[in-house]
Write a protein that holds these residues in place. Structure first.
Motif, PDB file in Angstrom:
ATOM      1  N   SER A 146       2.296 -25.816  33.163  1.00 53.60           N
ATOM      2  CA  SER A 146       1.324 -24.934  33.671  1.00 53.60           C
ATOM      3  C   SER A 146       1.050 -23.432  33.174  1.00 53.60           C
ATOM      4  CB  SER A 146       1.542 -24.962  35.046  1.00 53.60           C
ATOM      5  OG  SER A 146       1.611 -26.345  35.667  1.00 53.60           O
ATOM      6  N   LEU A 147       2.190 -23.134  32.951  1.00 54.30           N
ATOM      7  CA  LEU A 147       2.040 -21.605  32.409  1.00 54.30           C
ATOM      8  C   LEU A 147       1.588 -21.565  31.123  1.00 54.30           C
ATOM      9  CD1 LEU A 147       3.084 -18.859  33.369  1.00 54.30           C
ATOM     10  CD2 LEU A 147       5.176 -19.094  32.100  1.00 54.30           C
ATOM     11  N   PHE A 148       1.865 -22.784  30.217  1.00 53.49           N
ATOM     12  CA  PHE A 148       1.233 -22.768  28.817  1.00 53.49           C
ATOM     13  C   PHE A 148      -0.279 -22.891  29.202  1.00 53.49           C
ATOM     14  CE2 PHE A 148      -0.179 -25.961  25.912  1.00 53.49           C
ATOM     15  CZ  PHE A 148      -0.523 -24.820  24.522  1.00 53.49           C
ATOM     16  N   ILE A 149      -0.860 -23.746  29.688  1.00 55.49           N
ATOM     17  CA  ILE A 149      -2.095 -24.025  30.080  1.00 55.49           C
ATOM     18  C   ILE A 149      -2.861 -22.612  30.594  1.00 55.49           C
ATOM     19  CG2 ILE A 149      -3.892 -24.964  31.275  1.00 55.49           C
ATOM     20  CD1 ILE A 149      -2.570 -26.679  29.014  1.00 55.49           C
ATOM     21  N   PHE A 150      -2.079 -21.997  31.373  1.00 50.84           N
ATOM     22  CA  PHE A 150      -2.592 -20.516  32.081  1.00 50.84           C
ATOM     23  C   PHE A 150      -2.674 -19.581  31.102  1.00 50.84           C
ATOM     24  CE2 PHE A 150      -1.626 -16.735  34.377  1.00 50.84           C
ATOM     25  CZ  PHE A 150      -2.613 -16.656  35.213  1.00 50.84           C
ATOM     26  N   TYR A 151      -1.493 -19.399  30.176  1.00 53.88           N
ATOM     27  CA  TYR A 151      -1.401 -18.281  29.060  1.00 53.88           C
ATOM     28  C   TYR A 151      -2.642 -18.581  28.096  1.00 53.88           C
ATOM     29  CZ  TYR A 151       2.996 -16.320  30.284  1.00 53.88           C
ATOM     30  OH  TYR A 151       3.891 -15.432  31.016  1.00 53.88           O
ATOM     31  N   LYS A 152      -2.990 -19.701  27.907  1.00 55.59           N
ATOM     32  CA  LYS A 152      -4.143 -20.137  27.076  1.00 55.59           C
ATOM     33  C   LYS A 152      -5.377 -19.443  27.391  1.00 55.59           C
ATOM     34  CE  LYS A 152      -4.822 -24.211  25.488  1.00 55.59           C
ATOM     35  NZ  LYS A 152      -4.900 -25.751  25.088  1.00 55.59           N
ATOM     36  N   ILE A 153      -5.593 -19.150  28.683  1.00 57.95           N
ATOM     37  CA  ILE A 153      -6.663 -18.237  29.201  1.00 57.95           C
ATOM     38  C   ILE A 153      -6.763 -16.948  28.433  1.00 57.95           C
ATOM     39  CG2 ILE A 153      -8.121 -17.257  31.207  1.00 57.95           C
ATOM     40  CD1 ILE A 153      -6.507 -19.522  32.713  1.00 57.95           C
ATOM     41  N   PHE A 154      -5.674 -16.368  28.198  1.00 63.24           N
ATOM     42  CA  PHE A 154      -5.740 -14.856  27.554  1.00 63.24           C
ATOM     43  C   PHE A 154      -5.221 -14.868  26.102  1.00 63.24           C
ATOM     44  CE2 PHE A 154      -4.011 -15.402  32.160  1.00 63.24           C
ATOM     45  CZ  PHE A 154      -5.047 -14.597  32.643  1.00 63.24           C
ATOM     46  N   PHE A 155      -4.438 -15.865  25.785  1.00 68.49           N
ATOM     47  CA  PHE A 155      -3.824 -15.899  24.345  1.00 68.49           C
ATOM     48  C   PHE A 155      -4.269 -16.948  23.424  1.00 68.49           C
ATOM     49  CE2 PHE A 155      -0.703 -13.776  27.291  1.00 68.49           C
ATOM     50  CZ  PHE A 155      -0.895 -12.522  27.041  1.00 68.49           C
ATOM     51  N   THR A 171       6.128 -26.601  35.541  1.00 69.28           N
ATOM     52  CA  THR A 171       5.999 -25.390  35.705  1.00 69.28           C
ATOM     53  C   THR A 171       5.581 -24.583  34.274  1.00 69.28           C
ATOM     54  OG1 THR A 171       7.221 -25.209  37.608  1.00 69.28           O
ATOM     55  CG2 THR A 171       6.622 -23.055  36.784  1.00 69.28           C
ATOM     56  N   SER A 172       6.511 -25.000  33.249  1.00 67.83           N
ATOM     57  CA  SER A 172       6.221 -24.299  32.122  1.00 67.83           C
ATOM     58  C   SER A 172       5.180 -24.702  31.406  1.00 67.83           C
ATOM     59  CB  SER A 172       7.612 -24.993  31.192  1.00 67.83           C
ATOM     60  OG  SER A 172       8.876 -24.053  31.647  1.00 67.83           O
ATOM     61  N   THR A 186       0.684 -18.298  20.705  1.00 63.20           N
ATOM     62  CA  THR A 186       1.365 -17.318  21.643  1.00 63.20           C
ATOM     63  C   THR A 186       1.638 -17.994  22.895  1.00 63.20           C
ATOM     64  OG1 THR A 186       0.198 -15.599  20.464  1.00 63.20           O
ATOM     65  CG2 THR A 186       0.867 -15.089  22.538  1.00 63.20           C
ATOM     66  N   ALA A 187       0.825 -18.565  23.457  1.00 69.29           N
ATOM     67  CA  ALA A 187       0.762 -19.115  24.916  1.00 69.29           C
ATOM     68  C   ALA A 187       2.025 -20.185  24.596  1.00 69.29           C
ATOM     69  CB  ALA A 187      -0.350 -19.975  25.309  1.00 69.29           C
ATOM     70  N   LEU A 188       2.359 -20.904  23.818  1.00 69.52           N
ATOM     71  CA  LEU A 188       3.295 -21.934  23.815  1.00 69.52           C
ATOM     72  C   LEU A 188       4.543 -21.027  23.439  1.00 69.52           C
ATOM     73  CD1 LEU A 188       4.271 -24.496  23.493  1.00 69.52           C
ATOM     74  CD2 LEU A 188       4.031 -24.699  20.718  1.00 69.52           C
ATOM     75  N   LEU A 189       4.792 -19.889  22.795  1.00 75.03           N
ATOM     76  CA  LEU A 189       5.865 -19.110  22.840  1.00 75.03           C
ATOM     77  C   LEU A 189       6.283 -18.746  24.102  1.00 75.03           C
ATOM     78  CD1 LEU A 189       7.941 -17.805  21.063  1.00 75.03           C
ATOM     79  CD2 LEU A 189       6.427 -16.040  20.740  1.00 75.03           C
ATOM     80  N   LEU A 190       5.436 -18.219  24.881  1.00 82.31           N
ATOM     81  CA  LEU A 190       5.750 -17.493  26.103  1.00 82.31           C
ATOM     82  C   LEU A 190       6.119 -18.689  26.918  1.00 82.31           C
ATOM     83  CD1 LEU A 190       2.766 -14.925  26.306  1.00 82.31           C
ATOM     84  CD2 LEU A 190       5.139 -14.304  25.948  1.00 82.31           C
TER      85      LEU A 190
END
Length: 264
Positions: free
Chosen positions: A77-86, A74-75, A90-94
């Motif tokens: 997947s969230l990293f890959i998803f955040y890379k769309i925006f950041f 899940t984390s 930053t995506a890795l930190l979130l």
């Protein structure tokens, strides 16, 4: 990827020593007797947990190990998803922050909880990533796979994914700038149809094959999609009313406490 795995394991490894607790005993006892613990909107989770139970049985260690793996997936997947925006860091930190959120949380207190909480979230994020990639590459099979996984995210745990339709459609309209409004509308309709099929229609009759139904009001809602809609709206409305009453009630409670203190 390795950093996320390290953080996830470090924050949750002690859960591997946990034992069954609270609702675990009801869930697994009834699954062992081919029964389901809860009614809608929890009951379809019995399919997922029952499938896992067929492999692990009463070996509690493997349920918590699966929970740690699910948290990492899940984390990630969230990293890959955040890379769309950041940007990447930053995506890795979130994502790293998310991978630690279950320290001391009830999600890992019960052996079944990681499956209940993390599976719909992981599959939901994966579906949005696949849908976006399919539109970028104009690859229809990838789009179909994304839609199917979105349906899975809704079906496996309705109580945790009843609102997935809203961020999914918002994601399409706000962040798919390269496609026309008409295509966004078509994609949103497909997502909506998938949601309503997996949330209301698909479960009809499924429990007759797997579990022994009990004739109650909740059981009737299994087989009547309109009753499901009514039940869902009543539940949502009750939540709104309860929160509103709490918002009004709390200040008065504080006032009464102050009065009692000064009366002493």
């Amino acid at each position: 990827m390795w950093l996320l795995l390290l953080i996830t394991v470090f924050s949750t490894f002690q859960s591997l020593n946990f034992y069954f607790w609270h609702d675990d005993f009801s869930w697994f006892y009834l699954l062992n007797n081919n029964l389901c613990f809860s009614f809608w909107p929890y009951y379809s989770f019995c399919h997922l947990l029952g499938f896992v139970y067929n492999f692990f049985g009463y070996n509690v260690f493997f349920y918590y190990l699966l929970g740690v793996i699910l948290l990492f997936l899940t984390s990630f997947s969230l990293f890959i998803f955040y890379k769309i925006f950041f940007e990447k860091n930053t995506a890795l930190l979130l994502a790293a922050i998310f991978s630690t959120v279950y320290i001391g949380s009830g999600t890992f207190l019960e052996a079944h909880s990681p499956l209940l909480v993390l599976t719909p979230l992981c599959t939901f994020l994966t579906s949005l990533i696949l849908i976006r990639r399919s539109l970028e590459k104009k690859f229809i099979p990838l789009f179909i796979l994304g839609i199917l996984i979105f349906g899975v995210s809704v079906y496996v745990s309705p109580i945790r994914s009843s609102t997935h339709i809203f961020p999914a459609i918002a994601f399409v309209f706000l962040f798919f700038e390269e496609i026309s409004f008409q295509r966004k509308l078509v994609i949103s309709v497909i997502i909506s149809i998938t949601y309503f099929i997996t949330f209301f229609v698909l479960p009809l009759g499924m429990e007759r094959k797997l579990f022994n139904p009990v004739e109650t009001y909740e059981q009737i809602t299994y087989f009547n999609p309109f009753a499901k809609i009514e039940y869902f709206l009543k539940t949502f409305g009750t939540l709104i009313i309860t929160e509103a009453l709490n918002f009004v009630k709390v200040p008065f409670l504080k006032l009464e406490i102050i009065r009692e203190v000064f009366a002493l």
